[in-house]
Enzyme design. Sequence first.
Site, PDB file in Angstrom:
ATOM      1  N   GLU A 155       0.831  -1.199   0.000  1.00  0.00           N
ATOM      2  CA  GLU A 155       0.000   0.000   0.000  1.00  0.00           C
ATOM      3  C   GLU A 155       0.869   1.253   0.000  1.00  0.00           C
ATOM      4  OE1 GLU A 155      -3.823   1.814   2.399  1.00  0.00           O
ATOM      5  OE2 GLU A 155      -2.134   1.050   3.560  1.00  0.00           O
ATOM      6  N   TRP A 163      -8.794  -1.479   0.323  1.00  0.00           N
ATOM      7  CA  TRP A 163      -9.535  -0.281  -0.091  1.00  0.00           C
ATOM      8  C   TRP A 163     -10.844  -0.613  -0.804  1.00  0.00           C
ATOM      9  CZ3 TRP A 163      -8.947   4.837   0.877  1.00  0.00           C
ATOM     10  CH2 TRP A 163      -7.742   5.258   1.458  1.00  0.00           C
ATOM     11  N   TYR A 165      -4.489   9.905  -0.783  1.00  0.00           N
ATOM     12  CA  TYR A 165      -3.097  10.118  -0.398  1.00  0.00           C
ATOM     13  C   TYR A 165      -2.116  10.345  -1.545  1.00  0.00           C
ATOM     14  CZ  TYR A 165      -4.686   8.237   4.115  1.00  0.00           C
ATOM     15  OH  TYR A 165      -5.354   8.024   5.293  1.00  0.00           O
ATOM     16  N   ARG A 198      11.244  22.485   7.303  1.00  0.00           N
ATOM     17  CA  ARG A 198      10.110  22.377   6.382  1.00  0.00           C
ATOM     18  C   ARG A 198      10.146  21.075   5.579  1.00  0.00           C
ATOM     19  NH1 ARG A 198       9.920  28.651   4.057  1.00  0.00           N
ATOM     20  NH2 ARG A 198       9.856  29.643   6.123  1.00  0.00           N
ATOM     21  N   CYS A 223      -6.254   9.911   6.995  1.00  0.00           N
ATOM     22  CA  CYS A 223      -6.088   9.682   8.435  1.00  0.00           C
ATOM     23  C   CYS A 223      -4.661  10.024   8.848  1.00  0.00           C
ATOM     24  CB  CYS A 223      -6.427   8.241   8.782  1.00  0.00           C
ATOM     25  SG  CYS A 223      -8.156   7.818   8.492  1.00  0.00           S
ATOM     26  N   ARG A 257      -4.547  11.939  12.344  1.00  0.00           N
ATOM     27  CA  ARG A 257      -5.661  12.646  12.996  1.00  0.00           C
ATOM     28  C   ARG A 257      -6.716  11.684  13.525  1.00  0.00           C
ATOM     29  NH1 ARG A 257     -10.609  11.962  10.381  1.00  0.00           N
ATOM     30  NH2 ARG A 257     -10.207  11.132   8.305  1.00  0.00           N
ATOM     31  N   SER A 258      -6.852  10.516  12.896  1.00  0.00           N
ATOM     32  CA  SER A 258      -7.856   9.527  13.279  1.00  0.00           C
ATOM     33  C   SER A 258      -7.232   8.154  13.153  1.00  0.00           C
ATOM     34  CB  SER A 258      -9.081   9.653  12.366  1.00  0.00           C
ATOM     35  OG  SER A 258     -10.020   8.621  12.627  1.00  0.00           O
ATOM     36  N   CYS A 259      -7.361   7.352  14.198  1.00  0.00           N
ATOM     37  CA  CYS A 259      -6.683   6.059  14.165  1.00  0.00           C
ATOM     38  C   CYS A 259      -7.512   4.951  14.789  1.00  0.00           C
ATOM     39  CB  CYS A 259      -5.344   6.147  14.893  1.00  0.00           C
ATOM     40  SG  CYS A 259      -4.392   4.633  14.743  1.00  0.00           S
ATOM     41  N   ASP A 260      -7.844   3.967  13.979  1.00  0.00           N
ATOM     42  CA  ASP A 260      -8.445   2.708  14.406  1.00  0.00           C
ATOM     43  C   ASP A 260      -7.321   1.892  15.041  1.00  0.00           C
ATOM     44  OD1 ASP A 260      -9.264   0.045  14.512  1.00  0.00           O
ATOM     45  OD2 ASP A 260     -10.115   0.020  12.498  1.00  0.00           O
ATOM     46  N   ALA A 274     -14.755  -0.922   9.744  1.00  0.00           N
ATOM     47  CA  ALA A 274     -15.928  -0.040   9.767  1.00  0.00           C
ATOM     48  C   ALA A 274     -15.835   0.914   8.588  1.00  0.00           C
ATOM     49  CB  ALA A 274     -15.986   0.736  11.076  1.00  0.00           C
TER      50      ALA A 274
END
Length: 302
Positions: free
Chosen positions: A64, A86, A128, A161, A180, A204-207, A301
């Site tokens: 991936e 996916w 991405y 940077r 994510c 920012r979001s993690c299963d 999910a």
Amino acid sequence: MTHHPESQYLDLLQRVLDSGDSRMDRTGVGTVSSLGAMMRFDLSTGDFPIFTTKRVYWKLAVKEMIWFLTGGTNIRPLLAQGVRIWTDWPLAAYRQATGEKISQKDFEQRILDDEEFAVRWGDLGPVYGKQWRAWVASDGTVHDQVATLINDLKGNPSSRRLIFHAWNVGELREMALAPCHMVYQFHVSGIGSRPRLNLMVFQRSCDLFLGLPFNVCQQAALLHMIAQQVDMEVGELVWTGGDVHIYSNHFEQVREQLSREPRPFPKLSISRRASDINDFAIADFSVTGYEPHPPIAGDVAV
């Protein structure tokens, strides 16, 4: 006794399971959720952080990541390599749009067999890879963030940077899933002697049960790939999370995983020098000494 680096993950699972805030989420499944987490993994020893308290299919994760680096947004090349992670999103969109109760297996086969169908139904939008390799500015200029990063690492390794990211606000609604793992920031230590490349990722979001073991593994692989391209040694991977959560249909699986003791991390080697960042293939990656506990299944999910 040395503290096993995987214990950071197990401690996070336990904390969120014990004290996470119960809430309904976008998927309708429900989670327990907390804000803020950090883990650090020293890769300079050759350790490859594939978690061991359940089997992680590391080749899928690295495939991936290689696909992200191509700038691809269609699932067809992934399916051709046996990567199905996916499929859920375009399959749901197809079923909703057409009313056809097609199985996942048949949908994936149509994507593989019919290029026109794949173009129409297999694309995920500007996810991405598109943002990493072909971010389009308001004036129409296309920015290859990864190529710029590599050039900057070679020419200005002390820069603050050294970043690429995927949170393109103007295109979020066109994406099958908003990014994510959003921000990748690199840092070079040991400049002037033995430069080591370090990476911090903000997610920012993690299963935590399904996603995080996959993400950590592939982010470590990315660090190895870019370090090779800029002739640096590999240093530290720092993972940071925003909304870290466990889905309600994973509680029993998490409890089972928490009952297990971590085993030694395996070692990673890359068999050849890629000509550029676009030239890596899964056959280049060799992992030795991976002896995990058995896998633990869990539903994604969507």
